[in-house]
Scaffold this motif. Structure first.
Motif, short mmCIF file in Angstrom:
data_model
loop_
_atom_site.label_atom_id
_atom_site.label_comp_id
_atom_site.label_asym_id
_atom_site.label_seq_id
_atom_site.Cartn_x
_atom_site.Cartn_y
_atom_site.Cartn_z
N THR A 19 82.58 63.46 44.45
CA THR A 19 83.17 63.54 43.11
C THR A 19 82.49 62.61 42.12
OG1 THR A 19 84.84 61.82 43.50
CG2 THR A 19 85.43 64.07 44.15
N LYS A 20 81.71 61.66 42.61
CA LYS A 20 81.18 60.61 41.73
C LYS A 20 80.29 61.15 40.62
CE LYS A 20 81.62 56.72 44.93
NZ LYS A 20 80.94 55.69 45.73
N GLN A 21 79.45 62.13 40.92
CA GLN A 21 78.55 62.67 39.89
C GLN A 21 79.35 63.36 38.79
OE1 GLN A 21 75.31 61.98 40.12
NE2 GLN A 21 74.80 62.92 38.15
N SER A 22 80.38 64.11 39.17
CA SER A 22 81.22 64.80 38.18
C SER A 22 81.95 63.79 37.30
CB SER A 22 82.24 65.70 38.88
OG SER A 22 81.61 66.67 39.67
N VAL A 23 82.50 62.76 37.92
CA VAL A 23 83.22 61.74 37.15
C VAL A 23 82.29 61.08 36.14
CG1 VAL A 23 84.37 59.50 37.30
CG2 VAL A 23 84.95 61.31 38.93
N ALA A 24 81.10 60.73 36.58
CA ALA A 24 80.14 60.08 35.67
C ALA A 24 79.78 61.01 34.51
CB ALA A 24 78.88 59.69 36.44
N ALA A 25 79.62 62.31 34.80
CA ALA A 25 79.26 63.27 33.74
C ALA A 25 80.40 63.44 32.75
CB ALA A 25 78.90 64.61 34.37
N ALA A 67 88.53 62.07 32.81
CA ALA A 67 88.18 62.33 34.20
C ALA A 67 89.42 62.09 35.05
CB ALA A 67 87.03 61.42 34.65
N GLN A 68 90.04 63.18 35.49
CA GLN A 68 91.23 63.09 36.33
C GLN A 68 90.82 63.46 37.75
OE1 GLN A 68 95.00 65.92 36.81
NE2 GLN A 68 95.01 64.87 34.83
N VAL A 69 90.86 62.49 38.65
CA VAL A 69 90.44 62.75 40.03
C VAL A 69 91.67 63.06 40.88
CG1 VAL A 69 89.26 61.82 42.06
CG2 VAL A 69 88.42 61.29 39.76
N ALA A 70 91.57 64.12 41.66
CA ALA A 70 92.70 64.58 42.45
C ALA A 70 92.52 64.27 43.93
CB ALA A 70 92.91 66.08 42.25
N ILE A 71 93.62 63.90 44.56
CA ILE A 71 93.68 63.77 46.01
C ILE A 71 94.26 65.07 46.55
CG2 ILE A 71 94.86 62.62 47.92
CD1 ILE A 71 94.94 60.09 46.18
N ALA A 72 93.53 65.74 47.43
CA ALA A 72 94.04 66.96 48.06
C ALA A 72 95.04 66.54 49.14
CB ALA A 72 92.90 67.78 48.65
N GLY A 105 86.39 54.61 38.18
CA GLY A 105 86.46 54.76 36.73
C GLY A 105 87.25 55.96 36.27
N ALA A 106 88.01 56.58 37.16
CA ALA A 106 88.83 57.72 36.77
C ALA A 106 89.84 57.31 35.70
CB ALA A 106 89.56 58.29 37.99
N ASP A 107 90.13 58.22 34.78
CA ASP A 107 91.09 57.96 33.71
C ASP A 107 92.52 58.27 34.14
OD1 ASP A 107 89.14 57.33 31.57
OD2 ASP A 107 88.52 59.41 31.91
N SER A 108 92.67 59.14 35.12
CA SER A 108 93.99 59.49 35.65
C SER A 108 93.81 59.98 37.07
CB SER A 108 94.69 60.54 34.78
OG SER A 108 93.89 61.70 34.62
#
Length: 461
Positions: free
Chosen positions: A128-134, A142-147, A170-173
């Protein structure tokens, strides 16, 4: 109940609700008239893109997914638009090179997406790190989800560790993504409580009504401190979809929580989608089995979208009578594969393998290429170590990788641009081809046919 607070509501009818109930077959035509009302209803966000919508647009609906997004943004300019992004998989079924991830996020942000809900099917945060940075570069949320899933290793402590890692990225939520509807009220309460004690970013809970406990679960997670929840307007709610927006808002407000929802607008939205639901039922797009709760989800842990697709695929293959057998095989396959969460693309992989096992009458007589790739680490690290005897029985002595799979991928956007050539009129077109090479190319060819242009010009005149 202790402190009451403002609860944000994310509406899913434009994406997950119809993905779960009618295999993502809602055309833009059926949503366009109600979009201005959705925009005025007071939602925290509208989930409207990503997931399977991109694929369905070009494969079944003959719609340009980028044009759909731009049109939604034009008609709903005030409410944040949200998409579901599968990390390094983007919206496809393989890992893409970092430059393709960067370009996709850049274009999605430019065309209207404000909130990117990013997840990895294995909760391997390296993916997920590349997507978050982009997303951060694009200035969006950038909202990162836990499955969410359950197994001997998927404890609250396990998820708390992931939550800390996500905030440190660095996720925002942060979102708890319960795609199978197996987050029970007590587990939801304890999990949200535990995570809220260690992170400061907003926490969102996404669940499905599949097993029949979702309304209770959402009330308990709000009590535990969740900042936002996902719901679906009532005509396309419940069953394998999300719990009903109107019901949850009324319940929360009666309990003393604040929302920003306009109830009169919800009535108009429900009236619109009530007509749509009746049409989909008449057309056979909604399987009635998907409309009611099935507590077996608590045992099989099968997501709503997977249930509807599995039912549809077995029917097309003439194996409809094998539905219950395949459903019972799913948790056995999942255990063999190290307890991966059943979310795209792992849900499709596990479902396909379970179907093969039942259809052939012999477990793992046939093994898909995707499962083979998974077994050697090409999707990431499995939550539980896979039994080596099982793995070697299928893969022999093939080497297992222990690094981020995308590290093996060279930059590919320029190469893909050259491959698709003049069929692509924009970088968005190149991304259609990048994500779905065969289907995407066919879509672009059909769109660019001269006779189609003639018809459009004649109609315009």
């Amino acid at each position: 109940m202790t402190e009451k607070h403002l609860v944000g509501i994310t509406e899913t009818v434009l994406r997950d609700a119809h993905q779960s109930l009618l295999a993502t077959r809602m055309p833009f035509e059926d949503m366009k008239d109600i979009l201005p009302v959705l925009d005025q209803a007071g939602y925290a966000s509208l989930e409207c893109w990503g997931g399977a919508t991109f694929d369905a647009c070009i494969r079944f609906l003959n719609e340009d997914p980028w044009e759909r997004l731009r049109n939604i943004k034009a008609l709903a300019p005030n409410t944040p638009l949200q998409m579901l992004l599968r990390g390094q998989n983007l919206l496809g079924y393989r890992h893409y090179a970092d430059d393709v991830v960067d370009k996709f996020v850049e274009k999605a942000a430019a065309n209207g997406i404000d909130i990117f809900r990013i997840f990895d099917a294995l909760n391997d945060m390296r993916n997920t790190k590349q997507s978050v940075a982009a997303v951060k570069k694009a200035g969006k949320e950038a909202q990162v989800a836990i499955a969410f899933t359950t197994s001997p290793v998927h404890t609250d402590e396990y998820y708390v560790g992931l939550a800390k890692e996500i905030e440190a990225m660095g996720a925002d939520s942060l979102c708890i993504k319960d795609m199978a509807g197996i987050l029970t009220p007590e587990r939801g309460y304890s999990l949200v409580k535990a995570i809220k004690e260690v992170v400061t970013i907003p926490l969102i809970v996404h669940t499905h009504a599949t097993s029949g406990v979702s309304q209770m679960t959402l009330l308990k997670v709000v009590e535990a401190g969740a900042d936002r929840i996902d719901t679906a307007i009532s005509p396309l709610s419940e069953g394998t979809s999300q719990p009903a927006t109107e019901s949850l808002v009324i319940a929360l407000e009666e309990l003393g929580y604040e929302t920003t929802i306009d109830h009169t607008k919800l009535d108009l939205i429900a009236d619109h989608f009530r007509k749509m639901r009746d049409k989909y039922l008449a057309e056979g797009l909604i399987n009635p089995k998907m409309l009611t709760a099935d507590p077996r989800a608590l045992i099989y842990q099968v997501p709503g979208g997977m249930l509807s697709n599995l039912s549809s695929q077995l029917k097309q293959a003439g194996l409809a009578e094998k539905y219950d057998e395949v459903l019972a095989e799913v948790p056995r396959v999942r255990q063999d594969l190290g307890y991966p969460p059943l979310v795209t693309p792992l849900s499709q992989m596990v479902g396909t393998q379970a179907t093969m096992n039942i259809a052939t009458g012999e477990r793992y007589k046939m093994v898909s290429n995707e499962v083979r790739s998974y077994l050697v680490g090409k999707y990431g690290k499995s939550p539980v170590a896979i039994d080596e005897t099982f793995r070697r029985g299928i893969m022999g002595d093939e080497k297992v990788i222990d690094y981020r799979p995308a590290d093996d991928l060279e930059a590919e956007f320029e190469k893909l641009t050259l491959e698709i050539g003049d069929l692509a009129k924009s970088e968005e077109d190149v991304l259609i081809y990048a994500l779905f090479p065969e289907v995407g190319k066919n879509f672009l060819m059909k769109r660019n046919q001269p006779e189609e242009s003639v018809v459009k010009v004649t109609a315009y005149i």
